[in-house]
Design an enzyme around this catalytic site. Structure first.
Site, PDB file in Angstrom:
ATOM      1  CB  THR A   1      -8.360  17.607  33.651  1.00  0.00           C
ATOM      2  OG1 THR A   1      -7.922  18.050  34.940  1.00  0.00           O
ATOM      3  CG2 THR A   1      -7.198  17.045  32.869  1.00  0.00           C
TER       4      THR A   1
ATOM      5  CG  ASN B   1     -10.083  17.817  38.059  1.00  0.00           C
ATOM      6  OD1 ASN B   1      -9.228  16.960  37.950  1.00  0.00           O
ATOM      7  ND2 ASN B   1      -9.898  19.063  37.652  1.00  0.00           N
TER       8      ASN B   1
ATOM      9  CD  GLU C   1      -7.122  14.705  37.222  1.00  0.00           C
ATOM     10  OE1 GLU C   1      -6.619  15.601  36.514  1.00  0.00           O
ATOM     11  OE2 GLU C   1      -6.497  14.104  38.105  1.00  0.00           O
TER      12      GLU C   1
END
Length: 340
Positions: free
Chosen positions: A218, A220, A273
């Site tokens: 992900t 972030n 995220e």
């Protein structure tokens, strides 16, 4: 589209005798929602259809920071759009230029007439001004549509006042309405008011890298710096790269998680995220990106173990792909993750 940050960047030739001048509108344009779009499209239309003489530029005048943040700094006013995304949306509507005025108490002290004569007639050489019927400007917001028409007549400018543009429910499009929708997680309704997905913006920072280990890397963002963030949950949307004025955008389908992950107890802060579907090779650290929210999938849940969490994440990805109209990606081997 040109962006002028302050009077000194406005070309002098714009307002010189024989210069093109401008068709102008003024406003904060927070969100650049459908009500704003109706006014801005009319500005562009009038500039393109101008007769006789040289075609004027289609120009929007906006302010940064938001006036309420200057006059009432103690109030919490999350902006629907950052200045960067505001300018991108203005550019998409076909404007030739935007003048960004640094808003402070000295600027706010100008009378309505002083503002119009100095900035619109004098600096921009405005031939026409197009605004909504709720326009307010000048010291203590004393200027309104009627006074603008009067000042315009004195300065030889045509002033066009557009009546409010409303939704099918009869409610006026507004930034306040968008904030209310986002506060309830109603991102689809916010999209309807905006005419496009709501976008968060922020710099990609290092997280705990748990997503990489699980095969769901992900990007972030710190939620506190991302803009108007809706309630915790999982959303379908897009990660947008290179979204500045004049830049080429890359929009990547993403499943987006907002909040602290309740399955684990080591997520100290609320984060945004974004897992880009099927991608394990993106290197986004330090890059400023946009996160567009299309639809709310589910609330944030605590799972009893890793396997139920992974199964739910696979479902989230399938639902995201269906909503965005993209193929469902195959699983990512954690060993293949090279970035994010």
């Amino acid at each position: 589209m040109e962006v002028w940050y302050g009077a000194e960047q406005v070309p002098a030739s714009l307002s010189e005798p024989g210069g093109p001048g401008a068709v102008v509108t003024i406003g904060i344009f927070d969100g650049v929602h459908r009500g704003h779009q109706a006014i801005l499209e009319r500005v562009v239309e009038r500039a393109r259809q101008w007769r006789p003489g040289p075609a004027p530029l289609a120009v929007a005048v906006t302010f940064d920071p938001h006036p309420r943040l200057v006059h009432r700094p103690q109030e919490d006013l999350p902006l629907v759009t950052s200045l960067t995304d505001r300018l991108v949306s203005l550019e998409a509507l076909g404007l030739d230029a935007v003048l960004v005025i640094a808003y402070d108490l000295d600027f706010a002290a100008q009378s309505p007439e002083e503002f119009v004569r100095t900035w619109l007639a004098g600096l921009l050489g405005a031939r026409a001004i197009v605004v909504g019927d709720d326009v307010r400007f000048g010291r203590d917001n004393a200027g309104d549509a009627a006074s603008l028409e009067e000042i315009g007549r004195q300065c030889g400018m045509d002033v066009e006042i557009l009546t409010a543009v409303s939704s099918q429910q009869g409610r006026r499009w507004s930034s306040t309405w968008i904030r209310q929708c986002l506060s309830r997680g109603e991102v689809r309704q916010a999209c309807e008011i905006l005419g496009r997905p709501h976008r968060l913006r922020g710099t990609v920072v290092h997280g705990l890298r748990r997503g990489r280990e699980l095969g769901f890397p992900t990007a972030n963002l710190e939620a506190a710096t991302a803009g108007v963030v809706p309630p915790d949950g999982v959303y379908a949307g897009w990660l947008v790269r290179n979204g500045a004025v004049g830049g080429l955008q890359e929009r990547l389908p993403a499943a987006i998680s907002i909040g602290t992950n309740p399955t684990f107890d080591d997520v100290p802060r609320r984060t945004v995220e974004a897992h880009v579907l099927g991608r394990a090779d993106l290197n986004l650290y330090g890059e400023e990106v946009g996160i567009e929210l299309v639809e709310h999938l589910r609330p944030m849940l605590a799972f009893d173990g890793l396997e139920p969490l992974l199964e739910r994440m696979r479902i989230d990805i399938e639902q995201t792909a269906a909503i965005l109209g993209v193929p469902v990606p195959g699983p990512i081997d954690p060993e293949e993750v090279t970035a994010q």
